[in-house]
Design a protein around this motif. Structure first.
Motif, PDB file in Angstrom:
ATOM      1  N   ARG A 400       0.867  -1.245   0.117  1.00  0.00           N
ATOM      2  CA  ARG A 400       0.182   0.055   0.227  1.00  0.00           C
ATOM      3  C   ARG A 400       0.840   1.348   0.026  1.00  0.00           C
ATOM      4  NH1 ARG A 400      -4.902  -2.016   0.837  1.00  0.00           N
ATOM      5  NH2 ARG A 400      -5.186  -4.032   1.892  1.00  0.00           N
ATOM      6  N   VAL A 403       4.377   2.231  -3.903  1.00  0.00           N
ATOM      7  CA  VAL A 403       4.105   2.937  -4.958  1.00  0.00           C
ATOM      8  C   VAL A 403       4.579   4.322  -4.332  1.00  0.00           C
ATOM      9  CG1 VAL A 403       2.679   4.206  -6.537  1.00  0.00           C
ATOM     10  CG2 VAL A 403       2.282   1.603  -6.092  1.00  0.00           C
ATOM     11  N   PHE A 404       3.853   4.936  -3.280  1.00  0.00           N
ATOM     12  CA  PHE A 404       4.494   6.393  -2.749  1.00  0.00           C
ATOM     13  C   PHE A 404       5.996   6.194  -2.491  1.00  0.00           C
ATOM     14  CE2 PHE A 404      -0.202   5.251  -2.051  1.00  0.00           C
ATOM     15  CZ  PHE A 404      -0.562   6.156  -3.219  1.00  0.00           C
ATOM     16  N   LEU A 454      -5.193  -3.327  -5.316  1.00  0.00           N
ATOM     17  CA  LEU A 454      -3.906  -2.577  -5.724  1.00  0.00           C
ATOM     18  C   LEU A 454      -3.196  -2.373  -6.999  1.00  0.00           C
ATOM     19  CD1 LEU A 454      -2.257  -3.229  -2.116  1.00  0.00           C
ATOM     20  CD2 LEU A 454      -3.241  -0.937  -2.666  1.00  0.00           C
ATOM     21  N   LEU A 456      -4.665  -1.721  -9.571  1.00  0.00           N
ATOM     22  CA  LEU A 456      -5.126  -0.537 -10.254  1.00  0.00           C
ATOM     23  C   LEU A 456      -3.956   0.629 -10.088  1.00  0.00           C
ATOM     24  CD1 LEU A 456      -8.816  -0.590  -9.230  1.00  0.00           C
ATOM     25  CD2 LEU A 456      -7.841  -1.135 -11.556  1.00  0.00           C
ATOM     26  N   THR A 457      -3.449   0.885  -8.847  1.00  0.00           N
ATOM     27  CA  THR A 457      -2.670   1.847  -8.918  1.00  0.00           C
ATOM     28  C   THR A 457      -1.251   1.691  -9.151  1.00  0.00           C
ATOM     29  OG1 THR A 457      -3.873   2.312  -6.474  1.00  0.00           O
ATOM     30  CG2 THR A 457      -1.681   3.242  -6.836  1.00  0.00           C
ATOM     31  N   ILE A 458      -0.952   0.287  -8.954  1.00  0.00           N
ATOM     32  CA  ILE A 458       0.318  -0.144  -9.749  1.00  0.00           C
ATOM     33  C   ILE A 458       0.422  -0.114 -10.927  1.00  0.00           C
ATOM     34  CG2 ILE A 458       1.996  -1.953  -9.609  1.00  0.00           C
ATOM     35  CD1 ILE A 458       0.954  -2.989  -7.027  1.00  0.00           C
ATOM     36  N   ASP A 460      -1.447   1.862 -13.345  1.00  0.00           N
ATOM     37  CA  ASP A 460      -1.519   3.387 -13.663  1.00  0.00           C
ATOM     38  C   ASP A 460       0.174   3.936 -13.654  1.00  0.00           C
ATOM     39  OD1 ASP A 460      -3.992   3.174 -14.080  1.00  0.00           O
ATOM     40  OD2 ASP A 460      -4.697   4.016 -11.935  1.00  0.00           O
ATOM     41  N   TRP A 461       0.712   3.614 -12.375  1.00  0.00           N
ATOM     42  CA  TRP A 461       2.072   3.865 -12.312  1.00  0.00           C
ATOM     43  C   TRP A 461       2.893   3.445 -13.420  1.00  0.00           C
ATOM     44  CZ3 TRP A 461       6.259   0.979 -11.609  1.00  0.00           C
ATOM     45  CH2 TRP A 461       7.620   1.756 -11.410  1.00  0.00           C
ATOM     46  N   LYS A 495     -10.958  -2.052 -14.170  1.00  0.00           N
ATOM     47  CA  LYS A 495     -10.847  -0.439 -14.389  1.00  0.00           C
ATOM     48  C   LYS A 495     -11.907   0.011 -15.217  1.00  0.00           C
ATOM     49  CE  LYS A 495      -7.007   2.388 -15.995  1.00  0.00           C
ATOM     50  NZ  LYS A 495      -6.906   3.276 -15.161  1.00  0.00           N
ATOM     51  N   ASP A 500      -7.373   8.117 -18.537  1.00  0.00           N
ATOM     52  CA  ASP A 500      -5.981   8.520 -17.885  1.00  0.00           C
ATOM     53  C   ASP A 500      -4.780   7.965 -18.608  1.00  0.00           C
ATOM     54  OD1 ASP A 500      -6.613   6.098 -16.980  1.00  0.00           O
ATOM     55  OD2 ASP A 500      -5.794   6.258 -15.001  1.00  0.00           O
TER      56      ASP A 500
END
Length: 650
Positions: A400, A403-404, A454, A456-458, A460-461, A495, A500
């Protein structure tokens, strides 16, 4: 007759009736006496008088007669009164009881000591359909529905003889044969010597209430679609069965079962067909287990089975194998045929744990292991699974923030044109640099990312990183350079849109021609409108589609014709042994010829030596990928490779 004085002697001597305290109205009394005197006849009457000492009203039977001398002269009126208050009160009570008896909504039945019916009220006639004339003198067992056994009635009579009263629920039968639920109270009325005089039975028809209660209970404890016990009932049964096992010393197996790819059936054939399939699954499960076992639907396509009183574990394994075999048989759904498999997780009580929650958790982990191992199989819970489950939880928590904190990195493995040896393509591969664990393999964390959302976030990056690199390499090295980007089946379905991603391309003033979307066969199996629209959208933005791991899954030729696919990737499982296994070579050749006939290019994965490269090139394979050419490289390392390669700058 009891004596009852309402006036003291001194209070009435010398007084007229009119002057008596608490007496009746003077005008009424004068009229009565006048009538007696004039007619000369005795008169019988009833009257209420107030007792002046107690204030209570007293009821009298009164006889008044004229008193005459021998010569016939009238000299007065003789009054004789009897206190009939108690009888009057008893009569009123009887009248009240009769009203209650006749107007009660409850059925009332009275029998003698020999259990012969003496009386029934109108409510009894209305509820049972029997008239009093039809049932008097008969035994109440004429109402017997047959739903209660001899033991039930013996216990009822034992209670009656012991306590003089019995209350309970039973099912009776009406004259027309209809069975109804009755709430019954039976009271025993005794003689003074203690012998039975009457049995008085009060009952009510509460069938509707009973049915409503039963419906509420079923809704709370059973699945509405399959009529199997639900999760709540499963927990109750599990508690009961573990208690039995503790007493018997035997074992219990809890099986968690999940249908493989059930979502595909729902999406392609519709939810009605999905429901029909689930009902078929429920029937097949029931056919595989014993009468003492429990089959439950937990929700969706998840089921559970309790196998109880096991003397040895091979019994549980055989049942699990029977379930796998049964569920793998074709499902006929209104002209359509569907094929499914199942994954089963098994835990054993008390070997794997003694708490209910522990058993549920163990079975779930074993099910997860069965799915991870390839599905269509069963897996037993082990201590290793427990450690693996804890590891997944920790990885999910760490992911979690990964990514950040820039813990992910994209690596690139070259895809080489076999005829020229030039590098015009690459596959993007993600790696996780965990601060404590070091490099975490995608095989370990991608499935967790999919489960937790997660992904989705991974993704996108990762897509943003790939777009940046492909723009750079197309500008500096080769204008038609492409990077293959793996898109998760979960991401493909979940998704909402890819605006994006397309925005990333527009931001760098480039079309999607530099991106090849790598999908798996599992995506194409769900050939619904959503899938078709997604693929069409990628094509509209210039992207091409590659079908990964071809030959290891369903390999349906129908979707090769149905969908626009530019590349087929031969899985390394076929490439690995092409030098020693003629069949593997034959399969590779067949895939290459077929793909070319369908205007597709072919990429062979896992090339590790020159012989594999030579054989594939000779068969007409377009591209190769593997450690013979390069391991996955960082973006900087890959750019150095491009500069050294013959691909050079366009």
């Amino acid at each position: 007759m009891r004596t009852f004085s309402i006036w003291k002697r001194g209070a009435i001597i010398g007084k007229t009736d009119e002057e008596l305290p608490g007496g009746r109205q003077p005008e009424v009394m004068r009229a009565e006496e006048k009538r007696i005197i004039e007619e000369g006849k005795p008169e019988v009457m009833e009257q209420w008088v107030t007792n002046v000492r107690t204030g209570k009203r007293v009821f009298f039977d009164v006889i008044k007669a004229p008193v005459r001398m021998p010569d016939g002269r009238l000299i007065g009126v003789l009054g004789i009164a009897r206190d009939m208050t108690r009888r009057k009160e008893d009569e009123e009570k009887l009248q009240l009881a009769a009203l209650v008896y006749k107007n009660s909504s409850e059925a009332i039945l009275v029998t003698n000591a020999r259990n012969e019916i003496l009386a029934v009220n109108p409510a009894f006639e209305r509820i049972t359909g029997y008239s009093a004339a039809e049932i008097l003198g008969k035994d109440p067992k004429i109402l017997n529905s047959g739903r209660q056994d001899k033991a039930f009635y013996k216990a009822m009579w034992d209670t009656l003889h012991e306590k003089g009263i019995w209350r309970g629920e039973l099912w009776n039968r009406k004259k027309n044969g209809e069975v109804y639920a009755a709430w019954l109270t039976i009271n025993v009325v005794y003689n003074e010597d203690g012998t039975v005089r009457y049995y008085v039975e009060l009952s009510d028809d509460f069938t509707e209430k009973k049915e409503a209660e039963d419906m509420i209970w079923r809704q709370a404890n059973f699945d509405f679609l399959t009529d199997l016990p639900n999760r709540r009932m499963l927990l109750d049964r599990l508690q009961q069965e573990t208690t039995k096992v503790n007493q018997s010393g035997k074992k219990l197996a809890l099986l968690f079962l999940d249908l493989d790819n059930f979502k595909d059936v729902n999406d392609t054939l519709g939810h009605d067909m999905g429901d029909k399939l689930l009902m078929d699954v429920a029937r097949r499960l029931m056919d595989c287990v014993r009468e003492i076992d429990t089959v439950s639907r937990l929700g969706g396509d998840e089921f559970a089975v309790i196998l109880t009183e096991l003397s040895d574990l091979p019994v549980a394994e055989k049942i699990a194998q029977d379930i796998l075999h049964s569920l793998a048989q074709p499902y006929r759904l209104n002209g359509e045929i569907a094929y499914l498999s199942a994954s089963i997780g098994i835990t054993v009580y008390p070997d794997d744990g003694t708490g209910i929650e522990t058993l549920l958790k163990n079975a779930d982990q074993a099910l997860y292991a069965a799915k991870q191992a390839g599905r269509n199989r069963m897996s037993y819970f082990t201590a290793f699974m427990q450690a693996a489950a804890q590891n997944r939880i920790r990885l999910a928590n760490d992911m979690r923030i990964a990514v950040f904190e820039h813990q992910f990195e994209m690596l690139y493995q070259p895809i080489v044109e076999l005829e020229t040896g030039k590098i015009h393509k690459a596959e993007a591969l993600i790696r996780w640099h965990h601060p404590l664990r070091g490099i975490v393999s995608p095989a370990e964390f991608i499935s967790i990312a999919e489960e937790t959302g997660l992904i989705l976030t991974i993704s996108d990056w990762a897509f943003s990183e790939v777009v940046r690199e492909v723009e750079r390499w197309r500008r500096r090295h080769y204008a038609q350079f492409q990077i293959s980007f793996n898109i998760s089946p979960t991401l493909f379905q979940d998704k909402p849109n890819y605006a994006d991603w397309f925005g990333e391309l527009e931001k760098r003033n480039m079309s999607g021609e530099g991106i090849v979307m790598e999908i798996t066969e599992g995506v194409l199996l769900v050939s619904n409108r959503h899938v078709i629209e997604r693929l069409a959208e990628f094509h509209r933005h210039g992207m091409e589609i590659a079908l990964d791991d071809f030959g290891t899954g369903y390999s349906s030729l129908s979707y090769l014709k149905k969908f626009d696919i530019e590349y087929l990737k031969i899985d390394q499982a076929f490439v690995r042994n092409i030098g020693s296994e003629p069949k593997d070579m034959a399969l590779c050749e067949a895939i290459i010829v077929m793909a070319h006939k369908l205007d597709m290019k072919v990429i062979a994965e896992g090339i590790q030596n020159d012989e594999q490269k030579r054989l594939l090139a000779a068969a007409g394979c377009d591209y190769g990928q593997g450690y013979l050419f390069s391991e996955p490289l960082t973006a900087a390392e890959f750019e150095n490779l491009l500069e050294r390669s013959d691909g050079g700058k366009s």
